[in-house]
Design a protein around this motif. Structure first.
Motif, PDB file in Angstrom:
ATOM      1  N   ARG A 189     -27.848   8.866  26.633  1.00 39.36           N
ATOM      2  CA  ARG A 189     -27.681   7.806  26.206  1.00 39.36           C
ATOM      3  C   ARG A 189     -27.589   6.847  25.837  1.00 39.36           C
ATOM      4  NH1 ARG A 189     -30.156  10.785  20.488  1.00 39.36           N
ATOM      5  NH2 ARG A 189     -28.214  10.803  19.927  1.00 39.36           N
ATOM      6  N   CYS A 190     -27.896   5.054  26.165  1.00 40.49           N
ATOM      7  CA  CYS A 190     -27.626   4.037  24.781  1.00 40.49           C
ATOM      8  C   CYS A 190     -28.647   3.305  25.033  1.00 40.49           C
ATOM      9  CB  CYS A 190     -26.887   3.389  26.678  1.00 40.49           C
ATOM     10  SG  CYS A 190     -27.778   2.965  28.107  1.00 40.49           S
ATOM     11  N   GLN A 200     -24.304   7.669  31.390  1.00 40.10           N
ATOM     12  CA  GLN A 200     -24.390   7.555  29.754  1.00 40.10           C
ATOM     13  C   GLN A 200     -25.341   8.625  28.983  1.00 40.10           C
ATOM     14  OE1 GLN A 200     -21.589   6.226  27.948  1.00 40.10           O
ATOM     15  NE2 GLN A 200     -21.372   5.456  30.009  1.00 40.10           N
ATOM     16  N   ALA A 254     -25.222   2.110  32.613  1.00 46.88           N
ATOM     17  CA  ALA A 254     -26.075   3.050  31.767  1.00 46.88           C
ATOM     18  C   ALA A 254     -26.316   4.596  31.899  1.00 46.88           C
ATOM     19  CB  ALA A 254     -27.084   2.696  31.608  1.00 46.88           C
ATOM     20  N   VAL A 284     -29.087  -0.893  25.123  1.00 47.20           N
ATOM     21  CA  VAL A 284     -28.441  -2.659  26.000  1.00 47.20           C
ATOM     22  C   VAL A 284     -29.038  -3.750  25.342  1.00 47.20           C
ATOM     23  CG1 VAL A 284     -28.338  -3.290  28.342  1.00 47.20           C
ATOM     24  CG2 VAL A 284     -27.702  -0.713  28.049  1.00 47.20           C
TER      25      VAL A 284
END
Length: 162
Positions: free
Chosen positions: A63-64, A61, A58, A66
């Protein structure tokens, strides 16, 4: 399994990012994976290492989003927005039968209930909503309604939605 996690964590640190193979969502929701996840999830040390691996991924990234049964309580307790999606076991089993196109409703319902019980009663990271999670009962909602609710709350909390 633990050494695989260690290898992935170390290689992701040295490379600056974590490379994760993409899997068909059907594979991740298969009965074999579903049964194995509950069995493996009982081991605190393995959970700790997988949690570290997810955090490394994460962090690489921009943004992500999850998804997981302890993401808001253990993996990312400081996340700006957390959702706890729930539905009756019957509704979830009916959806899974349609998604997987395999297994009988009765078998899938038993699996859903078995996994819920195993995940809610384990000592390592039991399945519970985070104190600050928004609980959404999706039993009678369409996917678009759930997504609209979630996106609206994200916008209200200042989380950008592309």
């Amino acid at each position: 399994m633990v050494s695989l996690c260690e290898e992935l964590i170390e290689s992701s640190r040295t490379a600056g990012l974590l490379e994760v193979d993409r899997h068909d969502a059907g594979d991740l929701r298969s009965r074999a994976v579903n049964v194995a996840v509950s069995a493996v999830a009982k081991f605190p040390e393995l959970r700790r290492r997988v949690t570290e691996l997810v955090r490394v991924w994460a962090g690489a990234q921009g943004r992500c989003v999850v998804e997981g049964r302890d993401i808001g309580t253990v993996v990312f307790p400081a996340a700006p927005v957390k959702f706890y999606l729930t539905a009756t076991p019957e509704a979830r089993a009916a959806r899974r039968v349609v998604q997987e196109r395999a297994g009988s409703y009765e078998d899938v319902l038993r699996d859903v209930m078995r996994r819920d019980e195993a995940d809610m009663s384990r000592t390592a990271s039991p399945l519970v909503p985070a104190d600050d999670a928004v609980v959404i009962d999706t039993t009678d909602l369409a996917v678009t309604q759930v997504v609209d609710l979630m996106a609206s709350l994200c916008r209200r909390r200042g989380v950008a939605i592309p």
